[in-house]
Design a protein around this motif. Structure first.
Motif, mmCIF file in Angstrom:
data_model
loop_
_atom_site.group_PDB
_atom_site.id
_atom_site.type_symbol
_atom_site.label_atom_id
_atom_site.label_comp_id
_atom_site.label_asym_id
_atom_site.label_seq_id
_atom_site.Cartn_x
_atom_site.Cartn_y
_atom_site.Cartn_z
ATOM 1 N N ILE A 15 28.153 -4.780 -12.423
ATOM 2 C CA ILE A 15 28.885 -4.010 -11.409
ATOM 3 C C ILE A 15 29.279 -2.646 -11.963
ATOM 4 C CG2 ILE A 15 31.043 -3.880 -10.084
ATOM 5 C CD1 ILE A 15 30.871 -6.944 -9.799
ATOM 6 N N ASN A 16 29.786 -2.630 -13.181
ATOM 7 C CA ASN A 16 30.227 -1.355 -13.774
ATOM 8 C C ASN A 16 29.056 -0.396 -13.989
ATOM 9 O OD1 ASN A 16 33.004 -1.799 -13.856
ATOM 10 N ND2 ASN A 16 32.905 -2.862 -15.811
ATOM 11 N N SER A 17 27.864 -0.933 -14.281
ATOM 12 C CA SER A 17 26.696 -0.063 -14.423
ATOM 13 C C SER A 17 26.322 0.572 -13.082
ATOM 14 C CB SER A 17 25.502 -0.850 -14.970
ATOM 15 O OG SER A 17 24.965 -1.737 -14.003
ATOM 16 N N ILE A 18 26.610 -0.124 -11.990
ATOM 17 C CA ILE A 18 26.338 0.411 -10.655
ATOM 18 C C ILE A 18 27.446 1.373 -10.229
ATOM 19 C CG2 ILE A 18 25.955 -0.158 -8.220
ATOM 20 C CD1 ILE A 18 23.741 -1.137 -10.083
ATOM 21 N N LEU A 19 28.701 0.988 -10.475
ATOM 22 C CA LEU A 19 29.846 1.814 -10.059
ATOM 23 C C LEU A 19 29.893 3.152 -10.801
ATOM 24 C CD1 LEU A 19 32.733 -0.804 -9.692
ATOM 25 C CD2 LEU A 19 31.405 0.290 -7.886
ATOM 26 N N SER A 56 37.959 -3.942 -14.294
ATOM 27 C CA SER A 56 38.543 -4.468 -15.532
ATOM 28 C C SER A 56 38.574 -5.990 -15.481
ATOM 29 C CB SER A 56 39.953 -3.914 -15.733
ATOM 30 O OG SER A 56 39.921 -2.503 -15.828
ATOM 31 N N ASP A 57 39.170 -6.514 -14.404
ATOM 32 C CA ASP A 57 39.191 -7.959 -14.182
ATOM 33 C C ASP A 57 38.594 -8.235 -12.813
ATOM 34 O OD1 ASP A 57 40.305 -10.566 -13.110
ATOM 35 O OD2 ASP A 57 41.043 -10.665 -15.158
ATOM 36 N N LEU A 58 37.434 -8.861 -12.784
ATOM 37 C CA LEU A 58 36.682 -9.049 -11.548
ATOM 38 C C LEU A 58 37.498 -9.772 -10.484
ATOM 39 C CD1 LEU A 58 34.033 -8.796 -9.999
ATOM 40 C CD2 LEU A 58 33.257 -10.894 -11.103
ATOM 41 N N TYR A 59 38.168 -10.840 -10.866
ATOM 42 C CA TYR A 59 38.892 -11.651 -9.884
ATOM 43 C C TYR A 59 40.081 -10.910 -9.281
ATOM 44 C CZ TYR A 59 36.254 -15.327 -12.304
ATOM 45 O OH TYR A 59 35.266 -16.079 -12.867
ATOM 46 N N THR A 60 40.695 -10.032 -10.071
ATOM 47 C CA THR A 60 41.858 -9.276 -9.588
ATOM 48 C C THR A 60 41.441 -8.012 -8.847
ATOM 49 O OG1 THR A 60 43.141 -10.067 -11.487
ATOM 50 C CG2 THR A 60 44.003 -8.154 -10.295
ATOM 51 N N ASP A 61 40.525 -7.257 -9.436
ATOM 52 C CA ASP A 61 40.150 -5.951 -8.868
ATOM 53 C C ASP A 61 39.452 -6.061 -7.520
ATOM 54 O OD1 ASP A 61 41.208 -4.904 -11.136
ATOM 55 O OD2 ASP A 61 39.302 -4.502 -12.123
ATOM 56 N N ILE A 62 38.766 -7.182 -7.295
ATOM 57 C CA ILE A 62 38.016 -7.327 -6.042
ATOM 58 C C ILE A 62 38.944 -7.581 -4.853
ATOM 59 C CG2 ILE A 62 37.665 -9.839 -6.038
ATOM 60 C CD1 ILE A 62 34.730 -9.279 -5.293
ATOM 61 N N GLN A 63 40.187 -7.979 -5.135
ATOM 62 C CA GLN A 63 41.111 -8.382 -4.074
ATOM 63 C C GLN A 63 41.483 -7.236 -3.132
ATOM 64 O OE1 GLN A 63 44.504 -10.342 -5.899
ATOM 65 N NE2 GLN A 63 43.189 -11.647 -7.141
ATOM 66 N N GLN A 64 41.431 -5.989 -3.606
ATOM 67 C CA GLN A 64 41.799 -4.843 -2.761
ATOM 68 C C GLN A 64 40.669 -4.407 -1.837
ATOM 69 O OE1 GLN A 64 42.949 -1.991 -5.716
ATOM 70 N NE2 GLN A 64 44.979 -2.908 -6.034
ATOM 71 N N GLY A 65 39.452 -4.778 -2.179
ATOM 72 C CA GLY A 65 38.317 -4.451 -1.315
ATOM 73 C C GLY A 65 37.665 -3.109 -1.606
ATOM 74 N N HIS A 66 38.385 -2.200 -2.245
ATOM 75 C CA HIS A 66 37.847 -0.856 -2.483
ATOM 76 C C HIS A 66 36.632 -0.885 -3.412
ATOM 77 C CE1 HIS A 66 40.824 1.570 -0.369
ATOM 78 N NE2 HIS A 66 41.752 0.764 -0.845
ATOM 79 N N LEU A 67 36.733 -1.625 -4.524
ATOM 80 C CA LEU A 67 35.626 -1.691 -5.473
ATOM 81 C C LEU A 67 34.408 -2.378 -4.853
ATOM 82 C CD1 LEU A 67 37.556 -2.512 -8.757
ATOM 83 C CD2 LEU A 67 36.253 -0.450 -8.290
ATOM 84 N N LEU A 68 34.680 -3.351 -4.001
ATOM 85 C CA LEU A 68 33.589 -4.043 -3.313
ATOM 86 C C LEU A 68 32.849 -3.077 -2.392
ATOM 87 C CD1 LEU A 68 32.183 -6.736 -2.922
ATOM 88 C CD2 LEU A 68 33.882 -7.316 -1.173
ATOM 89 N N LEU A 69 33.594 -2.257 -1.674
ATOM 90 C CA LEU A 69 32.977 -1.256 -0.789
ATOM 91 C C LEU A 69 32.254 -0.179 -1.597
ATOM 92 C CD1 LEU A 69 35.775 -0.841 1.924
ATOM 93 C CD2 LEU A 69 33.507 -1.840 2.260
ATOM 94 N N CYS A 122 43.895 -4.201 2.519
ATOM 95 C CA CYS A 122 42.980 -4.885 1.606
ATOM 96 C C CYS A 122 42.129 -5.891 2.369
ATOM 97 C CB CYS A 122 43.752 -5.596 0.500
ATOM 98 S SG CYS A 122 44.597 -4.469 -0.642
ATOM 99 N N ARG A 123 42.762 -6.622 3.262
ATOM 100 C CA ARG A 123 42.041 -7.608 4.065
ATOM 101 C C ARG A 123 40.980 -6.921 4.927
ATOM 102 N NH1 ARG A 123 43.273 -12.781 5.381
ATOM 103 N NH2 ARG A 123 42.137 -13.642 7.163
ATOM 104 N N SER A 124 41.360 -5.798 5.521
ATOM 105 C CA SER A 124 40.434 -5.052 6.379
ATOM 106 C C SER A 124 39.226 -4.571 5.582
ATOM 107 C CB SER A 124 41.159 -3.858 7.013
ATOM 108 O OG SER A 124 40.268 -3.084 7.780
ATOM 109 N N ASN A 125 39.464 -4.097 4.359
ATOM 110 C CA ASN A 125 38.360 -3.611 3.521
ATOM 111 C C ASN A 125 37.389 -4.730 3.154
ATOM 112 O OD1 ASN A 125 39.136 -0.921 3.456
ATOM 113 N ND2 ASN A 125 40.447 -1.196 1.673
ATOM 114 N N ILE A 126 37.929 -5.896 2.823
ATOM 115 C CA ILE A 126 37.057 -7.036 2.485
ATOM 116 C C ILE A 126 36.279 -7.486 3.718
ATOM 117 C CG2 ILE A 126 37.047 -9.449 1.740
ATOM 118 C CD1 ILE A 126 39.510 -8.750 -0.004
ATOM 119 N N GLU A 127 36.950 -7.484 4.882
ATOM 120 C CA GLU A 127 36.256 -7.845 6.127
ATOM 121 C C GLU A 127 35.117 -6.869 6.419
ATOM 122 O OE1 GLU A 127 39.395 -7.910 8.995
ATOM 123 O OE2 GLU A 127 39.871 -10.029 8.658
ATOM 124 N N ASN A 128 35.370 -5.577 6.180
ATOM 125 C CA ASN A 128 34.314 -4.570 6.385
ATOM 126 C C ASN A 128 33.111 -4.837 5.474
ATOM 127 O OD1 ASN A 128 35.769 -3.200 8.331
ATOM 128 N ND2 ASN A 128 36.619 -1.713 6.902
#
Length: 494
Positions: free
Chosen positions: A14-18, A28-41, A63-69
């Motif tokens: 993921i970091n090589s792509i980001l 930094s921490d996949l399980y924590t950082d993904i919760q906001q949705g921004h890094l996923l987007l 955060c929920r809206s970003n993950i839903e998107n």
């Protein structure tokens, strides 16, 4: 152990792509950082090349809206998200997060690369249909064609495995049968490196070394010489049952590297011939479409055009490396020049027909489309050179007047578009719903929220301020300053 390895591997991938995102971001921490949705987007934007809608804040709703998107976008790509729910991602459940990331890696990374392999040999098994006509196919030997067709009629996973086996088969006694124990000794990684970049490794010496030494050497060379991110560590692979998904993710990067290597002239010529055959077939297909839809309604013309473009965009993928060559005209072979000419001709015909379709829009949509294009053209123009504020100011003034004149029509066009009844007297659609949505998106995203008028006025004000400052200095310089040293001091300060 498997979960730990996947988390580490997926995070590195993921970091090589980001790193390619603007601005770059880091997990930094996949399980924590993904919760906001921004890094996923961010990740999906880099992989897809598309701009995805998002909420800018970080409260629970946003955060929920970003993950839903993000999940909605993945579903629009026909990805099956089994048992992957927004709530589980917000909670950072390891199995769900890892499952989601693997789905993304497999679709955007492994499957895309494997599809390129299959497409190259005109196999429809990976959703690739070929447009190359029989004359182009006949140019290749029947023996090679039959062998290749049988070989790549497989899934993405098997295609990647077959590619790896091929790289290793050039070096005797190195056999790859899976994405697990076959890689434990490190020899398979080294063999692939030796195939891609001969001379970087000594396989005979490697056979006398331990597994960990070989793995360490392979990962080091791959990172330093091939610029392949280090997703794994020796201890991740030198175990009884290594993680298959982590190894697949890493091996796919070697395939990506091989796709970027310069091809031999013979291989390039073969691809040029295939591309020319495909382009000839597309031109005939497009000409037939125009004839067949000549007396059809606007709606039907657009529907047929959309169907043609979907197939066209899918089929062109294997030919893109040849079509998008960065060489200058003088460096191209005669075949490549002909291919580029035919490609430009095809794209020109498509664009001309799109312009005609826009002009055929039912009233009042055709005037709104023309207005949209005029505003977008104005927005796309380069700004005047700020180095000369005196020349830039009148240009800015002129653009601001034109732009404000166009924007006076914004509200009426918006009302018309939103109230447009998309059906004729027989209750049949007049316009494709996708076209209406596209026009609305352009009206809102590209025009309403760009604040172009404010942007232009800011630059006009900036030019004006610079010009005033320059005039002030020039007026002061009309006075006498005394000694040469004091003048030089003033000039230095200025």
């Amino acid at each position: 152990q498997r979960e730990f390895t996947q988390k580490k591997t997926f995070t590195s991938w993921i970091n090589s792509i980001l790193a390619k995102h603007t601005p770059p971001s880091v997990v930094s921490d996949l399980y924590t950082d993904i919760q906001q949705g921004h890094l996923l987007l961010d990740l999906l934007e880099v992989l897809s090349g598309q701009h995805l809608p998002r909420e800018k804040g970080f409260n629970t709703f946003q955060c929920r809206s970003n993950i839903e998107n993000a999940l909605t976008f993945l579903k629009s790509r026909s990805l099956k998200l089994i048992n992957i729910h927004v709530a589980d991602i917000i909670e950072g459940k390891p199995s769900i997060v890892l499952g989601l990331i693997w789905t993304i890696i497999f679709h955007f990374h492994i499957e895309e690369l494997a599809r390129t392999l299959a497409c190259t040999y005109n196999q429809p098994s990976l959703d690739c249909s070929s447009g190359v006509d029989s004359s182009a196919k006949a140019s290749r030997s029947a023996k090679k064609s039959a062998k290749i067709k049988e070989r790549w009629k497989v899934s993405a996973t098997k295609a990647l495995l077959l590619w790896a086996k091929e790289q290793c088969s050039l070096h005797s006694s190195i056999n790859v049968t899976d994405f697990k124990s076959s890689w434990r000794s490190g020899l398979a990684f080294l063999a692939i490196i030796q195939t891609l970049r001969p001379g970087l490794v000594d396989l005979e010496k490697a056979k006398a070394r331990s597994n960990k030494e070989n793995l360490k050497e392979a990962f080091r060379i791959a990172e330093l010489e091939l610029n392949i991110p280090r997703l794994l560590e020796p201890e991740d692979v030198d175990i009884m049952n290594p993680d298959e998904k982590s190894i697949m993710t890493y091996v796919a990067q070697f395939l990506q590297y091989s796709k970027n290597l310069p091809e031999s002239e013979a291989d390039m010529q073969e691809k040029v011939e295939e591309a020319l055959g495909w382009l000839a077939a597309q031109e005939k297909k497009f000409a037939k479409l125009l004839i067949d839809t000549e007396n059809e309604t606007y709606y039907q013309k657009c529907k047929e055009m959309m169907s043609f473009m979907e197939t066209f965009n899918q089929e062109k993928k294997p030919f893109l490396p040849a079509l998008s060559s960065k060489r200058s005209e003088a460096e191209l072979s005669e075949g490549q020049q002909q291919m580029r000419k035919e490609w430009d001709k095809m794209i020109s015909q498509i664009n001309e027909w799109k312009v005609k379709l826009d002009q055929m829009l039912p009233s009042p949509l055709e005037s709104i489309e023309a207005w949209l294009q005029e505003v977008e053209r104005l927005q796309a123009e380069d700004l005047p050179d700020l180095q000369d504020p005196f020349k830039a100011m009148p240009v800015f003034r002129e653009i601001i007047v034109i732009f404000k004149g166009l924007m006076d029509c914004f509200d009426s066009h918006l009302d018309t578009l939103q109230s447009f009844k998309n059906e004729d007297e027989n209750n049949m659609p007049l316009v494709l719903p996708e076209k209406l949505e596209e026009m609305k998106r352009r009206l809102f995203s590209n025009i309403r929220f760009t604040n172009a008028s404010t942007f232009l006025e800011y630059h006009y004000g900036l030019c004006s301020a610079i010009a005033n400052e320059v005039m002030l200095k020039l007026n002061i310089w009309d006075m006498k300053y005394g000694t040469k040293e004091s003048v030089e001091s003033l000039l230095e300060n200025w």
